[in-house]
Design an enzyme around this catalytic site. Sequence first.
Site, PDB file in Angstrom:
ATOM      1  CG  ASN A 153      -0.757  -0.281   2.488  1.00 43.82           C
ATOM      2  OD1 ASN A 153      -0.346  -1.353   2.849  1.00 43.82           O
ATOM      3  ND2 ASN A 153      -0.951   0.718   3.329  1.00 43.82           N
ATOM      4  CG  ASP A 154      -0.133   4.198   2.720  1.00 45.99           C
ATOM      5  OD1 ASP A 154      -1.046   3.563   2.209  1.00 45.99           O
ATOM      6  OD2 ASP A 154      -0.224   4.755   3.826  1.00 45.99           O
ATOM      7  CD  GLU A 214      -5.540   6.293   6.870  1.00 46.74           C
ATOM      8  OE1 GLU A 214      -5.561   5.403   7.708  1.00 46.74           O
ATOM      9  OE2 GLU A 214      -5.735   6.072   5.661  1.00 46.74           O
TER      10      GLU A 214
HETATM   11  C1  FRU Z   1      -3.042   4.544   4.687  1.00 41.77           C
HETATM   12  C2  FRU Z   1      -2.677   3.772   5.930  1.00 41.77           C
HETATM   13  C3  FRU Z   1      -1.825   4.621   6.852  1.00 41.77           C
HETATM   14  C4  FRU Z   1      -1.085   3.603   7.651  1.00 41.77           C
HETATM   15  C5  FRU Z   1      -0.852   2.504   6.639  1.00 41.77           C
HETATM   16  C6  FRU Z   1      -0.913   1.114   7.201  1.00 41.77           C
HETATM   17  O1  FRU Z   1      -3.335   3.745   3.601  1.00 41.77           O
HETATM   18  O2  FRU Z   1      -3.844   3.342   6.577  1.00 41.77           O
HETATM   19  O3  FRU Z   1      -2.559   5.539   7.629  1.00 41.77           O
HETATM   20  O4  FRU Z   1       0.110   4.100   8.165  1.00 41.77           O
HETATM   21  O5  FRU Z   1      -1.863   2.652   5.655  1.00 41.77           O
HETATM   22  O6  FRU Z   1      -0.522   0.177   6.251  1.00 41.77           O
END
Ligand code: FRU
Length: 522
Positions: free
Chosen positions: A45-46, A228
């Site tokens: 993810n991110d 976030e």
């Molecule tokens: C955003 C998020 C962040 C967190 C991460 C966890 O997509 O929820 O807030 O740090 O992904 O994987």
Amino acid sequence: MTKNLILGLLSLFLFSCQKNSTSVKSDSEDFRPEYHFTPNKNWVNDPNGLFYYEGKYHMYFQHYPKGNVWGPMHWGHATSYDLINWNEEKIALYPDESGYIFSGSIVVDSNNSSGLAKDDQIPIIAIYTNHDPKGENNEALQSETQHLAYSLDSGYTWTKYTANPIITNPGINDFRDPKVIWDDDNNKWVLVVAASQEVFMYESSDLKDWKFISKFGESYGNHDGVWECPDLMKLPVTDEDQAKWVLTVSINPGGPNGGSATQYFIGDFDGTNFTIDENFAKEITSNNTFWLDFGKDNYASVSFDSARKSDGSKIMVGWMSNWEYATKVPTTTWRNGMTFPREVKLKKTDNSYRLISNPVRDLNLARSKKIEGSNLKISTENKTIVESQIIGLNSTEVNIQLAINDGEKYTFSLSNDINEKIVFGYDDLTKQFFIDRSKSGIIDFSETFANKVFYAPRTSKNEILHIKALIDRASIELFYDEGETVMTELFFSTQKFNSLKVKTEYRDANLDKVEIHEIKSN
Ligand code: FRU
């Protein structure tokens, strides 16, 4: 070798030949893009800790290396010389008994303000959220704190700081995703971190001791979900001798077309407070929110540290997915990737500002075959702009320019031989851009992937419409009005798209210019 095929006007449209599509099985590897980052294996993810150092771009990312769904978070790592070809490196940070490694950022500590340098090696400092999973079942634990790790070999191996946490939890469960910047005007480090539905700001001289200075967000922007991954950037205003500050914040849910998305605020930062620009504030009240990208698939976008562009613009990368369905998209060996990196800057409008995003110009270096045409007549009947026998449409940059006829609707469709298609365009009656992926192939993995047409309001008043579309197997990134409105969308067609068509709704019209480039990575 780059081959330029300059085709004359109508030949583009009239060109028709035997269809010869390559039918593919729709397994994971068939959805692999050509010039976007995806992990070799398993879940991402991110994007995290983006920075540029000694000629290389470094990107870390939320990663679960043991499976294709979200799990205990690690920081994966990839490097690139050109933002197009990425090389996956060894995992940078592993979770341990204190928690998972959630999102965060990296700065190059060139002056050794942290005092962590050794043997003249410039310390690279990562500040991230330590997420203790025990808190997931016990909210009272407030289990998110900010931790530091440092690298003395340019970002490849990392040591967790012994005095962690460097910022303790202020009594808020969702307290995460620190982004550190160097504030050149005030000569100090500034950190922004998401705290429930606000952004908290801290300052430091050494990256280790942080002092709370202010917060922002209570009465501004969208609050339909948790905030976030904030970022704070000073950006130049195009054609003006000034810069303004931009605060971007992702929100989940609450996005303009459902699920997760990233909103932005324009204003000033005096070293302590971020204050929203008065006129921009009026606009967000009437427009509800300004979004970095109105498509469903750009989340948690953050900018690179130290990638200084001569014009002061910043480079941002986002996660090309949406929490509504990210764990269910029909890839298996790998799951999710990143948007194409974008240069962001500001534009002055009559009495306010807009954030402008465009693909980084490094994309030009990956252009291969090209075709172009001008004054192309179009009508209410679907007309083929180009087919894949002329130029590959699977990994492509399309540029179109047209003079908008009042009230006209321009509909483009990217399709294959079994009539799977992505339909997008602009409706001048409603002044909205739209994209419809309901017939794009595999959509049944989620109820909200393609349940409706997705829209973005047009804010530009320009009578000429510029459209730039980046297509890369399973994604389309639409940059309208030279980056003023962006829509990023995934799709999973079971065969590759091999035709681009256009039609109007009411009258004959013209595409003034069409330019299509095939894009090749190494
Ligand atoms: C955003 C998020 C962040 C967190 C991460 C966890 O997509 O929820 O807030 O740090 O992904 O994987």
